[in-house]
Structure formats: C-alpha cells, structure tokens
Design a protein around this motif. Structure first.
Motif, PDB file in Angstrom:
ATOM      1  N   VAL A   5       0.960  -1.267  -0.392  1.00  0.00           N
ATOM      2  CA  VAL A   5      -0.009  -0.022  -0.399  1.00  0.00           C
ATOM      3  C   VAL A   5       1.039   1.126   0.212  1.00  0.00           C
ATOM      4  O   VAL A   5       1.962   1.500   0.869  1.00  0.00           O
ATOM      5  N   GLY A   6       0.445   1.899  -0.867  1.00  0.00           N
ATOM      6  CA  GLY A   6       1.234   3.075  -1.103  1.00  0.00           C
ATOM      7  C   GLY A   6       2.957   3.156  -1.357  1.00  0.00           C
ATOM      8  O   GLY A   6       3.852   4.067  -1.769  1.00  0.00           O
ATOM      9  N   GLU A   7       2.759   2.116  -2.454  1.00  0.00           N
ATOM     10  CA  GLU A   7       4.461   1.946  -2.802  1.00  0.00           C
ATOM     11  C   GLU A   7       4.090   2.639  -4.516  1.00  0.00           C
ATOM     12  O   GLU A   7       3.500   2.063  -5.121  1.00  0.00           O
ATOM     13  N   SER A   8       5.061   3.534  -4.511  1.00  0.00           N
ATOM     14  CA  SER A   8       5.335   4.194  -5.907  1.00  0.00           C
ATOM     15  C   SER A   8       5.798   3.242  -7.224  1.00  0.00           C
ATOM     16  O   SER A   8       6.665   2.455  -6.867  1.00  0.00           O
ATOM     17  N   LEU A   9       5.107   3.221  -8.171  1.00  0.00           N
ATOM     18  CA  LEU A   9       5.410   2.122  -9.073  1.00  0.00           C
ATOM     19  C   LEU A   9       5.729   3.157 -10.286  1.00  0.00           C
ATOM     20  O   LEU A   9       5.668   3.176 -11.475  1.00  0.00           O
ATOM     21  N   VAL A  10       6.624   4.641 -10.442  1.00  0.00           N
ATOM     22  CA  VAL A  10       7.641   5.832 -10.635  1.00  0.00           C
ATOM     23  C   VAL A  10       8.287   4.643 -11.849  1.00  0.00           C
ATOM     24  O   VAL A  10       8.950   5.092 -12.263  1.00  0.00           O
ATOM     25  N   GLU A  11       9.152   3.897 -10.881  1.00  0.00           N
ATOM     26  CA  GLU A  11      10.184   3.724 -11.361  1.00  0.00           C
ATOM     27  C   GLU A  11       9.771   1.995 -12.272  1.00  0.00           C
ATOM     28  O   GLU A  11       9.174   1.194 -12.031  1.00  0.00           O
ATOM     29  N   TRP A  12       9.638   2.217 -13.593  1.00  0.00           N
ATOM     30  CA  TRP A  12      10.200   1.674 -14.367  1.00  0.00           C
ATOM     31  C   TRP A  12      11.092   0.851 -15.504  1.00  0.00           C
ATOM     32  O   TRP A  12      11.193   0.980 -15.409  1.00  0.00           O
ATOM     33  N   PRO A  13      10.396  -0.892 -15.303  1.00  0.00           N
ATOM     34  CA  PRO A  13       9.886  -2.268 -14.198  1.00  0.00           C
ATOM     35  C   PRO A  13      10.231  -1.823 -12.723  1.00  0.00           C
ATOM     36  O   PRO A  13      11.438  -1.407 -12.634  1.00  0.00           O
ATOM     37  N   ARG A  15      11.415  -1.696  -9.204  1.00  0.00           N
ATOM     38  CA  ARG A  15      13.136  -1.748  -8.361  1.00  0.00           C
ATOM     39  C   ARG A  15      12.941  -3.808  -8.245  1.00  0.00           C
ATOM     40  O   ARG A  15      12.057  -4.029  -7.911  1.00  0.00           O
ATOM     41  N   GLY A  16      14.278  -3.807  -8.356  1.00  0.00           N
ATOM     42  CA  GLY A  16      14.100  -5.440  -7.605  1.00  0.00           C
ATOM     43  C   GLY A  16      13.377  -6.941  -8.608  1.00  0.00           C
ATOM     44  O   GLY A  16      13.596  -7.937  -9.163  1.00  0.00           O
ATOM     45  N   ALA A  17      12.514  -6.106  -9.853  1.00  0.00           N
ATOM     46  CA  ALA A  17      11.949  -7.763 -10.935  1.00  0.00           C
ATOM     47  C   ALA A  17      12.646  -7.717 -11.949  1.00  0.00           C
ATOM     48  O   ALA A  17      13.511  -7.356 -12.441  1.00  0.00           O
ATOM     49  N   VAL A  18      12.756  -8.643 -11.989  1.00  0.00           N
ATOM     50  CA  VAL A  18      13.159  -9.908 -13.186  1.00  0.00           C
ATOM     51  C   VAL A  18      12.436  -9.517 -14.759  1.00  0.00           C
ATOM     52  O   VAL A  18      11.234 -10.380 -13.914  1.00  0.00           O
ATOM     53  N   GLY A  19      12.578  -9.572 -15.741  1.00  0.00           N
ATOM     54  CA  GLY A  19      12.230  -9.817 -17.137  1.00  0.00           C
ATOM     55  C   GLY A  19      11.647 -11.238 -17.269  1.00  0.00           C
ATOM     56  O   GLY A  19      12.110 -12.192 -16.972  1.00  0.00           O
ATOM     57  N   LEU A  20      10.635 -11.604 -17.977  1.00  0.00           N
ATOM     58  CA  LEU A  20      10.216 -12.837 -18.142  1.00  0.00           C
ATOM     59  C   LEU A  20      10.105 -12.746 -19.710  1.00  0.00           C
ATOM     60  O   LEU A  20       9.840 -11.802 -20.057  1.00  0.00           O
ATOM     61  N   ASP A  21      10.440 -13.972 -19.843  1.00  0.00           N
ATOM     62  CA  ASP A  21       9.758 -13.977 -21.554  1.00  0.00           C
ATOM     63  C   ASP A  21       8.538 -14.158 -21.984  1.00  0.00           C
ATOM     64  O   ASP A  21       8.770 -15.261 -21.389  1.00  0.00           O
ATOM     65  N   VAL A  22       7.871 -13.375 -22.474  1.00  0.00           N
ATOM     66  CA  VAL A  22       6.927 -13.664 -23.217  1.00  0.00           C
ATOM     67  C   VAL A  22       6.747 -14.166 -24.737  1.00  0.00           C
ATOM     68  O   VAL A  22       5.458 -14.157 -25.011  1.00  0.00           O
ATOM     69  N   TRP A  47       7.307  -8.953 -15.464  1.00  0.00           N
ATOM     70  CA  TRP A  47       8.235  -9.154 -14.385  1.00  0.00           C
ATOM     71  C   TRP A  47       7.975  -9.442 -13.481  1.00  0.00           C
ATOM     72  O   TRP A  47       6.400  -9.527 -13.044  1.00  0.00           O
ATOM     73  N   ARG A  48       8.821 -10.416 -12.970  1.00  0.00           N
ATOM     74  CA  ARG A  48       8.707 -11.478 -11.670  1.00  0.00           C
ATOM     75  C   ARG A  48       9.204 -10.193 -10.028  1.00  0.00           C
ATOM     76  O   ARG A  48      10.284  -9.908 -10.773  1.00  0.00           O
ATOM     77  N   ARG A  49       8.701 -10.448  -9.146  1.00  0.00           N
ATOM     78  CA  ARG A  49       9.835  -9.820  -8.196  1.00  0.00           C
ATOM     79  C   ARG A  49       8.608 -10.558  -7.211  1.00  0.00           C
ATOM     80  O   ARG A  49       7.553 -10.046  -6.071  1.00  0.00           O
ATOM     81  N   GLY A  50       9.464 -11.694  -6.784  1.00  0.00           N
ATOM     82  CA  GLY A  50       8.670 -12.667  -5.985  1.00  0.00           C
ATOM     83  C   GLY A  50       7.629 -13.139  -5.903  1.00  0.00           C
ATOM     84  O   GLY A  50       7.596 -13.794  -6.670  1.00  0.00           O
ATOM     85  N   ASP A  51       6.291 -12.896  -5.095  1.00  0.00           N
ATOM     86  CA  ASP A  51       5.279 -13.211  -5.552  1.00  0.00           C
ATOM     87  C   ASP A  51       4.854 -12.639  -6.627  1.00  0.00           C
ATOM     88  O   ASP A  51       3.260 -12.383  -6.855  1.00  0.00           O
ATOM     89  N   ASP A  52       4.767 -11.390  -6.670  1.00  0.00           N
ATOM     90  CA  ASP A  52       4.337 -10.280  -7.654  1.00  0.00           C
ATOM     91  C   ASP A  52       4.638 -10.334  -9.032  1.00  0.00           C
ATOM     92  O   ASP A  52       5.605 -10.823  -9.330  1.00  0.00           O
TER      93      ASP A  52
END
Length: 95
Positions: A5-13, A15-22, A47-52
């Motif tokens: 809650v309140g997490e900013s997603l102004v950085e895209w992808p 931070r810490g997310a790993v790209g997935l092959d689509v 992108w995946r970051r943990g369970d997200d």
C-alpha cells in the motif's frame, strides 16, 4: 503479497523485478486450445518480483476503443500474465 500500500511505481519496471520471456506465450496458449486474435494478444512484457507479477499490455494500432472505459482486450491481456506463473502441468490458467 502484492505491491505494498502506498508503494510508488514511478520506476518501471519496478526495482528488483526480473524480466520474463513472453515471446512464446500465445503459441503455448494456442497449443492448449486457446486461440487469441490480434486484438487480444496484448501482453507486451512481464516482470516477476517475489510473488508479484507486473505486466505491460497494449492494444494494436487501429483497434476500436470507442465506448470503452477499459477495453476488454486490455483487461484480458493483463490477465494473460497468469500464464507465466508456471507449475500448472501443461494446463492453461484462466481467471
């Protein structure tokens, strides 16, 4: 679980997310009997970051968007990211 809650997603992808092959997703879905036309093949990146799971979706140029608050093909494409979750024993995951 999920973006905080309140997490900013102004950085895209994110931070810490790993790209997935689509690239092969729609071919894999077709092999499972789920054929999608061009307007409904909107998953562009993920992108995946943990369970997200974070996805980028877009409609093709020239798609009719008149009369939609949220185009159904965009919503559907966002849910296609579920197909990247794996571990389904070759079954398609649908909402």
């Amino acid at each position: 679980m999920g973006a905080g809650v309140g997490e900013s997603l102004v950085e895209w992808p994110p931070r810490g997310a790993v790209g997935l092959d689509v690239a092969g997703l729609y071919g894999q879905l077709a092999d499972l009997g789920l054929g999608y036309g061009p307007v409904f093949r909107g998953l562009r990146a993920a992108w995946r970051r943990g369970d997200d799971l974070f996805v980028e979706v877009a409609l093709p140029d020239g798609a009719d968007v008149e009369g939609f608050g949220l185009h159904p093909a965009l919503l559907d494409a966002a849910l296609h990211g579920m197909g990247l979750a794996g571990g389904q024993g070759g079954d398609a995951r649908l909402p």
